[in-house]
Write a protein that holds these residues in place. Structure first.
Motif, PDB file in Angstrom:
ATOM      1  N   HIS A 138       7.360   8.672  21.784  1.00 21.41           N
ATOM      2  CA  HIS A 138       7.641   7.469  22.567  1.00 21.41           C
ATOM      3  C   HIS A 138       8.297   6.382  21.699  1.00 21.41           C
ATOM      4  N   CYS A 139       8.435   6.686  20.418  1.00 22.38           N
ATOM      5  CA  CYS A 139       9.062   5.738  19.492  1.00 22.38           C
ATOM      6  C   CYS A 139      10.577   5.914  19.504  1.00 22.38           C
ATOM      7  N   ASN A 140      11.292   4.821  19.460  1.00 27.04           N
ATOM      8  CA  ASN A 140      12.748   4.862  19.450  1.00 27.04           C
ATOM      9  C   ASN A 140      13.269   5.245  18.067  1.00 27.04           C
ATOM     10  N   ASP A 141      14.515   5.717  18.011  1.00 25.72           N
ATOM     11  CA  ASP A 141      15.141   5.997  16.718  1.00 25.72           C
ATOM     12  C   ASP A 141      15.150   4.720  15.877  1.00 25.72           C
ATOM     13  N   GLY A 142      14.810   4.866  14.622  1.00 26.70           N
ATOM     14  CA  GLY A 142      14.772   3.706  13.742  1.00 26.70           C
ATOM     15  C   GLY A 142      13.479   2.932  13.809  1.00 26.70           C
ATOM     16  N   ALA A 143      12.503   3.427  14.575  1.00 23.71           N
ATOM     17  CA  ALA A 143      11.221   2.728  14.684  1.00 23.71           C
ATOM     18  C   ALA A 143      10.503   2.715  13.337  1.00 23.71           C
ATOM     19  N   ARG A 144       9.619   1.743  13.187  1.00 29.01           N
ATOM     20  CA  ARG A 144       8.806   1.649  11.975  1.00 29.01           C
ATOM     21  C   ARG A 144       7.331   1.718  12.336  1.00 29.01           C
ATOM     22  N   ILE A 145       6.593   2.513  11.572  1.00 24.55           N
ATOM     23  CA  ILE A 145       5.140   2.609  11.730  1.00 24.55           C
ATOM     24  C   ILE A 145       4.507   2.028  10.470  1.00 24.55           C
ATOM     25  N   VAL A 146       3.681   1.028  10.657  1.00 28.45           N
ATOM     26  CA  VAL A 146       3.068   0.296   9.555  1.00 28.45           C
ATOM     27  C   VAL A 146       1.553   0.414   9.682  1.00 28.45           C
ATOM     28  N   THR A 147       0.878   0.764   8.598  1.00 28.33           N
ATOM     29  CA  THR A 147      -0.570   0.918   8.630  1.00 28.33           C
ATOM     30  C   THR A 147      -1.221   0.004   7.600  1.00 28.33           C
ATOM     31  N   THR A 148      -2.171  -0.790   8.060  1.00 31.13           N
ATOM     32  CA  THR A 148      -2.890  -1.697   7.175  1.00 31.13           C
ATOM     33  C   THR A 148      -3.943  -0.918   6.392  1.00 31.13           C
ATOM     34  N   ALA A 149      -3.704  -0.766   5.101  1.00 29.83           N
ATOM     35  CA  ALA A 149      -4.664  -0.119   4.215  1.00 29.83           C
ATOM     36  C   ALA A 149      -5.363  -1.220   3.414  1.00 29.83           C
ATOM     37  N   SER A 150      -5.660  -0.967   2.155  1.00 30.15           N
ATOM     38  CA  SER A 150      -6.312  -1.978   1.325  1.00 30.15           C
ATOM     39  C   SER A 150      -6.334  -1.524  -0.126  1.00 30.15           C
ATOM     40  N   GLY A 151      -6.310  -2.494  -1.020  1.00 30.91           N
ATOM     41  CA  GLY A 151      -6.498  -2.187  -2.427  1.00 30.91           C
ATOM     42  C   GLY A 151      -7.875  -1.619  -2.697  1.00 30.91           C
ATOM     43  N   ALA A 152      -8.776  -1.751  -1.727  1.00 26.35           N
ATOM     44  CA  ALA A 152     -10.123  -1.198  -1.864  1.00 26.35           C
ATOM     45  C   ALA A 152     -10.127   0.326  -1.903  1.00 26.35           C
ATOM     46  N   HIS A 153      -8.977   0.947  -1.634  1.00 29.75           N
ATOM     47  CA  HIS A 153      -8.920   2.411  -1.693  1.00 29.75           C
ATOM     48  C   HIS A 153      -9.131   2.928  -3.112  1.00 29.75           C
ATOM     49  N   ARG A 154      -8.859   2.082  -4.093  1.00 26.10           N
ATOM     50  CA  ARG A 154      -8.965   2.514  -5.495  1.00 26.10           C
ATOM     51  C   ARG A 154     -10.426   2.815  -5.831  1.00 26.10           C
ATOM     52  N   GLY A 155     -10.624   3.946  -6.442  1.00 28.02           N
ATOM     53  CA  GLY A 155     -11.980   4.364  -6.783  1.00 28.02           C
ATOM     54  C   GLY A 155     -12.535   5.403  -5.837  1.00 28.02           C
ATOM     55  N   ALA A 156     -11.914   5.568  -4.676  1.00 29.61           N
ATOM     56  CA  ALA A 156     -12.363   6.576  -3.709  1.00 29.61           C
ATOM     57  C   ALA A 156     -11.546   7.847  -3.868  1.00 29.61           C
ATOM     58  N   SER A 157     -12.144   8.959  -3.540  1.00 28.69           N
ATOM     59  CA  SER A 157     -11.429  10.235  -3.458  1.00 28.69           C
ATOM     60  C   SER A 157     -11.808  10.884  -2.130  1.00 28.69           C
ATOM     61  N   LEU A 158     -10.916  11.710  -1.607  1.00 26.90           N
ATOM     62  CA  LEU A 158     -11.136  12.261  -0.276  1.00 26.90           C
ATOM     63  C   LEU A 158     -12.343  13.197  -0.261  1.00 26.90           C
ATOM     64  N   ASP A 159     -13.284  12.935   0.632  1.00 32.00           N
ATOM     65  CA  ASP A 159     -14.492  13.743   0.772  1.00 32.00           C
ATOM     66  C   ASP A 159     -14.769  13.925   2.257  1.00 32.00           C
ATOM     67  N   LEU A 160     -14.253  15.005   2.817  1.00 33.42           N
ATOM     68  CA  LEU A 160     -14.359  15.237   4.249  1.00 33.42           C
ATOM     69  C   LEU A 160     -15.713  15.788   4.666  1.00 33.42           C
ATOM     70  N   ASP A 161     -16.521  16.198   3.712  1.00 36.12           N
ATOM     71  CA  ASP A 161     -17.874  16.633   4.030  1.00 36.12           C
ATOM     72  C   ASP A 161     -18.794  15.425   4.199  1.00 36.12           C
ATOM     73  N   ARG A 162     -18.613  14.439   3.358  1.00 36.80           N
ATOM     74  CA  ARG A 162     -19.518  13.286   3.365  1.00 36.80           C
ATOM     75  C   ARG A 162     -19.441  12.485   4.662  1.00 36.80           C
ATOM     76  N   ILE A 163     -18.270  12.490   5.316  1.00 38.49           N
ATOM     77  CA  ILE A 163     -18.122  11.684   6.528  1.00 38.49           C
ATOM     78  C   ILE A 163     -18.791  12.316   7.742  1.00 38.49           C
TER      79      ILE A 163
END
Length: 305
Positions: A138-163
């Protein structure tokens, strides 16, 4: 206005007439400030949140500038609500030019959602994943997708079992892990869009530490009070500054063709090593589709090396 988000972002002169922008989590904080700025820039703004009164107030303020706005209510902890949002957006618009995934939060107590995953991960990652991937066509050509992350990601590693359990729930870890997921999702999305020759960009960003955004209300009492009054501290930014980060990623002509990057202070930054793990990004992508029980979007055998 020199102190407006669009002026801070250097996009005040960008004409957004005829562009449709969806900003999730836009009834308060940086999302609200960005939505109001988009209205001043001439965009048709789709406002999202859980509070209908707050959402309609934002719509009224945007429309007072002569721009068009519509409110969509959806709780990101509920799959059916996000599916309803997707359906409503499709019916109300002919296409999207910008999607800003800004909804999210920091949650003190741990609980599992209907999907059997931890609440923070569901709200901050799975719902934006579902919304984005099911609106790609549904997005037009040239569309932009922006996601708000955070500097708080530093120090984490992906753990799909823990969630999948809250037995060892730690609010800060859950938040940091979800923000890591935001960056991994955005970079994997950018890669898969490129492989499919789809002219849509995807980037993530750190909006800054913003007491005025209301985010800090989720922290323990003493820390919340300390940070909420800490506008003078180094590294603390305003709501306008945070909204400017969203607008820069969404509208800056200088980065129109940039995709798969993580921004902070309106500049590309290098996220943590864990956020640059392409294998983790691919695993997260497939896991998210599996837990949501949807076909894998933009299916690919592997990510780029």
């Amino acid at each position: 206005m020199a102190d407006s988000p669009e002026a801070i972002a250097g996009v005040a002169d960008v004409d957004c007439s005829g562009k449709t922008v969806l900003i999730t989590g836009s009834t308060s904080g940086i999302g609200r400030a960005a939505a109001l700025a988009c209205g001043r820039m001439g965009a048709d703004v789709l406002v999202h949140g859980r509070d209908a009164a707050a959402g309609n107030a934002v719509v009224d303020e945007i429309e007072s500038t002569g721009a068009s706005a519509t409110f969509f209510q959806a709780d990101f902890a509920e799959v059916d609500a996000v599916e309803g949002l997707i359906s409503s957006v499709r019916k109300a618009t002919t296409g999207l030019d910008v999607l800003i995934n800004n909804a999210g939060g920091f949650f003190r107590s741990g609980e599992l959602t209907e999907l059997g995953v931890e609440y923070t991960f569901h709200v901050n990652h799975l719902s934006p994943y579902l919304l984005t991937t099911e609106l790609l066509d549904h997005c037009n050509d040239g569309a932009r997708i922006v996601t708000t992350a955070s500097g708080a990601h530093r120090g984490a590693s992906l753990d799909l079992d823990r969630i999948e359990s809250v037995d060892s729930y730690a609010a800060m870890w859950a938040y940091s892990h979800s923000k890591l997921a935001n960056i991994l999702f955005s970079s994997e999305l950018a890669w898969r869009l490129g492989e499919a020759d789809i002219e849509i960009t995807a980037n993530s960003l750190h909006p800054g530490a913003i007491p005025g955004s209301g985010f800090w209300r989720f922290l323990p009492g003493p820390l919340s009070r300390l940070v909420s009054g800490a506008g003078w501290l180094p590294g603390v930014t305003t709501v306008a500054d945070g909204a400017a980060e969203l607008l820069h990623a969404a509208f800056s002509p200088r980065i129109a063709s940039v995709s798969g990057r993580y921004f902070a202070s309106q500049r590309p930054q290098t996220p943590s090593e864990a956020a640059r793990d392409t294998d983790a990004a691919n695993r997260l992508w497939s896991y998210s589709a599996d837990v949501l029980d949807i076909p894998e979007p933009l299916a690919a055998e592997s990510t780029a090396e």
